[in-house]
Design a protein around this motif. Structure first.
Motif, PDB file in Angstrom:
ATOM      1  N   MET A   1       0.734  -1.103   0.344  1.00  0.00           N
ATOM      2  CA  MET A   1       0.031  -0.171   0.025  1.00  0.00           C
ATOM      3  C   MET A   1       0.916   1.325  -0.568  1.00  0.00           C
ATOM      4  SD  MET A   1      -3.221  -1.015   2.223  1.00  0.00           S
ATOM      5  CE  MET A   1      -4.859   0.165   1.887  1.00  0.00           C
ATOM      6  N   CYS A  58      -6.818   6.085   6.569  1.00  0.00           N
ATOM      7  CA  CYS A  58      -7.707   6.007   5.555  1.00  0.00           C
ATOM      8  C   CYS A  58      -8.679   6.574   6.387  1.00  0.00           C
ATOM      9  CB  CYS A  58      -8.175   4.678   5.549  1.00  0.00           C
ATOM     10  SG  CYS A  58      -9.656   4.723   4.061  1.00  0.00           S
ATOM     11  N   TYR A  66     -12.344   6.391   5.165  1.00  0.00           N
ATOM     12  CA  TYR A  66     -13.082   5.497   5.606  1.00  0.00           C
ATOM     13  C   TYR A  66     -12.780   4.376   6.915  1.00  0.00           C
ATOM     14  CZ  TYR A  66     -14.790   7.890   0.977  1.00  0.00           C
ATOM     15  OH  TYR A  66     -14.499   7.886  -0.089  1.00  0.00           O
ATOM     16  N   ASP A  67     -14.239   3.682   6.811  1.00  0.00           N
ATOM     17  CA  ASP A  67     -14.859   2.464   8.215  1.00  0.00           C
ATOM     18  C   ASP A  67     -15.168   1.839   8.295  1.00  0.00           C
ATOM     19  OD1 ASP A  67     -13.524   2.685  10.616  1.00  0.00           O
ATOM     20  OD2 ASP A  67     -15.571   3.098  11.085  1.00  0.00           O
ATOM     21  N   CYS A  68     -15.035   1.022   6.524  1.00  0.00           N
ATOM     22  CA  CYS A  68     -15.036   0.131   6.044  1.00  0.00           C
ATOM     23  C   CYS A  68     -15.486  -1.295   7.191  1.00  0.00           C
ATOM     24  CB  CYS A  68     -14.865  -0.437   4.719  1.00  0.00           C
ATOM     25  SG  CYS A  68     -14.512   1.012   3.842  1.00  0.00           S
ATOM     26  N   TYR A 119     -15.426  -4.400   7.226  1.00  0.00           N
ATOM     27  CA  TYR A 119     -14.305  -5.636   6.675  1.00  0.00           C
ATOM     28  C   TYR A 119     -12.924  -5.617   6.601  1.00  0.00           C
ATOM     29  CZ  TYR A 119     -15.251  -3.777   2.918  1.00  0.00           C
ATOM     30  OH  TYR A 119     -15.618  -2.575   1.350  1.00  0.00           O
ATOM     31  N   CYS A 120     -12.599  -4.138   7.117  1.00  0.00           N
ATOM     32  CA  CYS A 120     -10.733  -3.752   6.684  1.00  0.00           C
ATOM     33  C   CYS A 120      -9.982  -3.790   7.984  1.00  0.00           C
ATOM     34  CB  CYS A 120     -11.495  -2.701   6.146  1.00  0.00           C
ATOM     35  SG  CYS A 120      -9.545  -1.912   5.275  1.00  0.00           S
ATOM     36  N   ASN A 165      -7.679  -1.665   7.885  1.00  0.00           N
ATOM     37  CA  ASN A 165      -7.292   0.017   7.869  1.00  0.00           C
ATOM     38  C   ASN A 165      -8.206   0.725   7.982  1.00  0.00           C
ATOM     39  OD1 ASN A 165      -4.946  -0.977   6.935  1.00  0.00           O
ATOM     40  ND2 ASN A 165      -5.546  -1.408   4.786  1.00  0.00           N
ATOM     41  N   ARG A 166      -9.342   0.359   8.514  1.00  0.00           N
ATOM     42  CA  ARG A 166     -10.556   1.502   8.559  1.00  0.00           C
ATOM     43  C   ARG A 166     -10.219   2.177   9.688  1.00  0.00           C
ATOM     44  NH1 ARG A 166     -14.565  -2.182  11.965  1.00  0.00           N
ATOM     45  NH2 ARG A 166     -15.823  -0.020  12.156  1.00  0.00           N
ATOM     46  N   GLY A 174      -4.839   3.410   0.932  1.00  0.00           N
ATOM     47  CA  GLY A 174      -6.374   4.322   1.859  1.00  0.00           C
ATOM     48  C   GLY A 174      -6.128   4.869   0.933  1.00  0.00           C
ATOM     49  N   VAL A 175      -7.304   5.738   1.472  1.00  0.00           N
ATOM     50  CA  VAL A 175      -7.849   6.985   1.332  1.00  0.00           C
ATOM     51  C   VAL A 175      -8.024   8.283   1.841  1.00  0.00           C
ATOM     52  CG1 VAL A 175      -9.926   8.741   0.114  1.00  0.00           C
ATOM     53  CG2 VAL A 175      -9.945   5.896  -0.149  1.00  0.00           C
ATOM     54  N   LYS A 222     -19.642   4.216   0.818  1.00  0.00           N
ATOM     55  CA  LYS A 222     -19.478   3.485  -0.683  1.00  0.00           C
ATOM     56  C   LYS A 222     -20.938   2.705  -0.287  1.00  0.00           C
ATOM     57  CE  LYS A 222     -14.423   2.175  -0.262  1.00  0.00           C
ATOM     58  NZ  LYS A 222     -14.151   0.393   0.002  1.00  0.00           N
TER      59      LYS A 222
END
Ligand code: SF4
Lengths: 253, 421
Positions: free
Chosen positions: B61, B66, B68-70, B72-73, B75-76, B112-113, B183
């Motif tokens: 990466m 990041c 965002y807060d997905c 399943y991730c 790196n959230r 990551g964003v 998303k």
């Protein structure tokens, strides 16, 4: 039984085929010059390798079989396994004797065996292309010691010549004690008398380039970091990456 | 290269590892004068991780920060973990250093964003551009497009990368929104469309200017996470089928959900990733792509989930005993492919070899057919002894699963997962 003696080179083997057809006498066993003959030998003949014989046999072969089959023959030869020469000899004779192509007649034992042997060598070739690791030395040469089951260096150098066209490298077979050196222009065969410079496939530290150890560390770190612990599967790991290659893999060393 | 890159590499490889795609095949690029490397066309695995996956690319990466807060991730943003960011130069140097030592085929870069999708995407593109233009790197480059990135940047990415990917992650939009509220399917399908358009436009342009750089020559791929949500296999395979019908979609990857964020109540409590199910999905995917199966033959309303005990081809065969036995000496290639125990390679060998002689069991074994399975579904020169008709689908199923049972039931370590293209 008919026995031929020859010099155990590939050219020699093609000369065996030539002599057999010339003499209309087909050997059942091929021996080296000094190898003792079995007791029930009926005739024995010594083949002299000559480029004229070799070329004629190879040219007629080229006319009769696909390019792929010629490759298979060379691959099978590089297996260096006992009996591979007799197998190739029988295969070539069958090709010459048959009015149609036998190349896909896998119900014939020799046809199937030649293909299987060639496949084994081809697999080792691909593994070497994948598993070779270069270590950069202080004089900017990338050096890769290897120890393949079969003599695959002749089969892999083109790949590396194309890939690393702008870097100087050596791929060295520590078992057969020879290697190929590429100087960004041409390939030359090399053989070292002093192999203590790279015991166990690791080049002596003093001979390495400045950041080589850092790169090796980086690669090891990376390899460890991408493993998903929840999925560890040693059996599958060893199946894909057989233990006998580990010694020369930076990440497993 | 400074030693602190070591710790960055560790953090950012850890963070990137859950993306399963690692293929490097599909493009052949020759060496160029003054350039570095080439691309082989066939996927080269340079190593295998201890979980048995192919290592072909430096999968890394750019940053694991990041916004965002997905759910399943790993790196959230709500996770407390070590974070790091590579500079463009560091990534370029690392890629080339690894490539020259024959560690890798190239780079697979995701991120990551940070700030905005475009800000992040611009940096990803810069790495690819540096490699391709400044260093004339001919190895493989796979960029993971950032959801929500603009069309211009996706287009530029396609000029330097061999493959682009946008991960759907969750097959239905309802569940995606549940786990990744920031998303939606549009943010995924839009960039997919940009990539597709880029490829089509580029193909048009290249008709008149064949020298023009190819746009993402290895096409695009995507990934679906399995088992984090309640979709059945039918929903998943229909999504894959829909994707494969789009031009340029080369691979759909299935990633068994690794329970990384166990604290999140929206996620199921799994002890282990669903590896058997994941393997069955790959097998089903295989049947659709290489064995001429239609998705509806594999899953339907009566059988919406794949059988975990037996592979989907055997499962199809047992549900359709009327199609068997197949005579290996006369059957069409397409029907040979449907016989359990016969793969693409052996089906081809059979077609070649039977021109010379009628094949017997002995020949079939030598060709490499798995007779243990195939015997119930074929006839050859010898009379069939006990096909699925002389016995019954139930019987065949029992024998074939029993064998496994003695070898430790459905132990995931028995599975062979490979990801060739
Ligand atoms: S946007 Fe990507 S990196 Fe960020 S939390 Fe979601 S999946 Fe993870």
């Amino acid at each position: 039984m008919i026995i031929f003696h020859y010099d155990k080179s590939f050219e020699g083997l093609l000369s065996v085929v030539f002599d057999a057809y010339l003499r209309r006498s087909f050997p059942e066993q091929l021996l080296a010059f000094n190898e003792p003959e079995p007791l029930f030998t009926v005739t024995s003949h010594t083949v002299y390798t000559e480029s004229e014989k070799t070329e004629r046999v190879w040219k007629s072969l080229e006319k009769k079989v696909e390019k792929n089959t010629l490759n298979m023959i060379s691959y099978a030869w590089l297996s260096e396994l006992p009996g591979a020469d007799e197998l190739i000899y029988r295969y070539i004779c069958k090709t010459f004797d048959s009015p149609y192509s036998i190349e896909t007649n896998f119900a014939d034992k020799d046809v199937l065996q030649l293909r299987q042997l060639a496949q084994k060598v081809s697999k080792e070739k691909h593994r070497m292309i994948e598993f070779i690791r270069f270590q950069k030395t202080a004089d900017d040469t990338y050096f890769a010691p290897i120890h393949p089951d079969y003599n695959v260096i002749p089969l892999i150098v083109t790949h590396f010549k194309n890939r690393y066209a702008d870097q100087e490298w050596i791929i060295y077979d520590t078992g057969r004690n020879y290697g190929m050196h590429f100087n960004t222009r041409k390939l030359t065969e090399v053989s070292f008398t002093d192999t203590s410079l790279f015991p166990d496939g690791k080049i002596n530290e003093e001979l390495l380039a400045d950041n080589e150890q850092l790169y090796q560390q980086l690669w090891k770190k990376y390899f460890k970091a991408i493993t998903i612990k929840e999925r560890i599967n040693p059996k599958l790991h060893r199946q894909h990456l057989p233990k006998r290659y580990w010694k020369y893999l930076t990440e497993k060393g | 290269m400074k030693p602190e890159v070591l710790s960055k590499l560790e953090i950012l490889a850890e963070s990137a590892k859950y993306d399963v795609s690692c293929a490097s095949s599909g493009v052949t690029r020759n060496k160029t004068a003054g350039g570095i490397g080439n691309t082989a066309g066939w996927g080269i695995c340079h190593s295998f991780t201890e979980d048995g996956r192919c290592v072909s690319l430096l999968k890394i990466m750019l940053t694991n920060y990041c916004i965002y807060d997905c759910a399943y991730c790993i790196n959230r943003r709500s996770n407390d973990l070590k974070r790091a960011t590579f500079s463009v130069d560091e990534l370029v140097e690392l890629t080339i250093g690894f490539y020259r030592r024959n560690y890798i085929e190239g780079l697979f870069l995701s991120s990551g964003v940070i700030n905005t999708p475009d800000y992040t995407m611009e940096r990803l593109v810069r790495v690819a551009k540096e490699l391709r233009v400044t260093h004339r790197f001919n190895g493989y480059i796979h960029l993971k497009s950032i959801p929500g990135a603009s069309e211009e940047l996706v287009h530029e990415a396609g000029l330097y990368a061999d493959r682009l990917s946008v991960n759907i992650e969750i097959a239905t939009e309802k569940n995606l929104k549940l786990l990744a509220p920031e998303k939606d399917h549009e943010s995924v399908f839009k960039p997919m469309q940009f990539i597709q358009q880029g490829m089509i436009e580029n193909a048009e342009l290249r008709k008149n200017a064949p020298k023009l750089r190819k746009f993402a020559p290895a096409g695009q791929s995507t990934q679906l996470i399995i088992g984090a949500t309640d979709e059945n296999d039918k929903a998943i395979l229909l999504t894959s089928d829909m994707l494969y019908n789009k031009p340029g979609m080369k691979r759909v990857y299935y990633s068994g959900y690794v329970p990384v964020n166990t604290y999140d109540q929206r996620l199921p409590a799994l002890k282990q990733p669903p590896l058997v199910r994941e393997n069955r999905l790959y097998q089903a995917d295989w049947l659709m792509r290489f064995y001429g199966f239609n998705v509806n033959e594999i899953v339907d309303d009566r059988f919406p989930n794949l059988d975990l005990e037996i592979d989907p081809k055997l499962s199809w065969a047992l549900r359709h005993p009327g199609q068997f036995p197949v005579d290996v000496n006369t059957a069409d290639y397409s029907m040979l492919l449907r016989v359990p125990g016969i793969g693409v390679k052996s089906a081809k060998t059979i077609v070649m070899a039977r021109r010379f002689t009628k094949l017997r069991t002995y020949d079939l074994k030598k060709i490499g057919i798995v007779m243990k399975k195939a015997q119930y579904f074929i006839t050859c020169l010898e009379l069939p002894i006990r096909t699925v008709h002389e016995t019954s689908p139930e019987y065949v199923r029992k024998v074939l699963t029993e064998k496994k049972a003695t070898k430790k039931a459905v132990d995931p370590s028995q599975l062979t997962l490979v990801f060739p293209e």
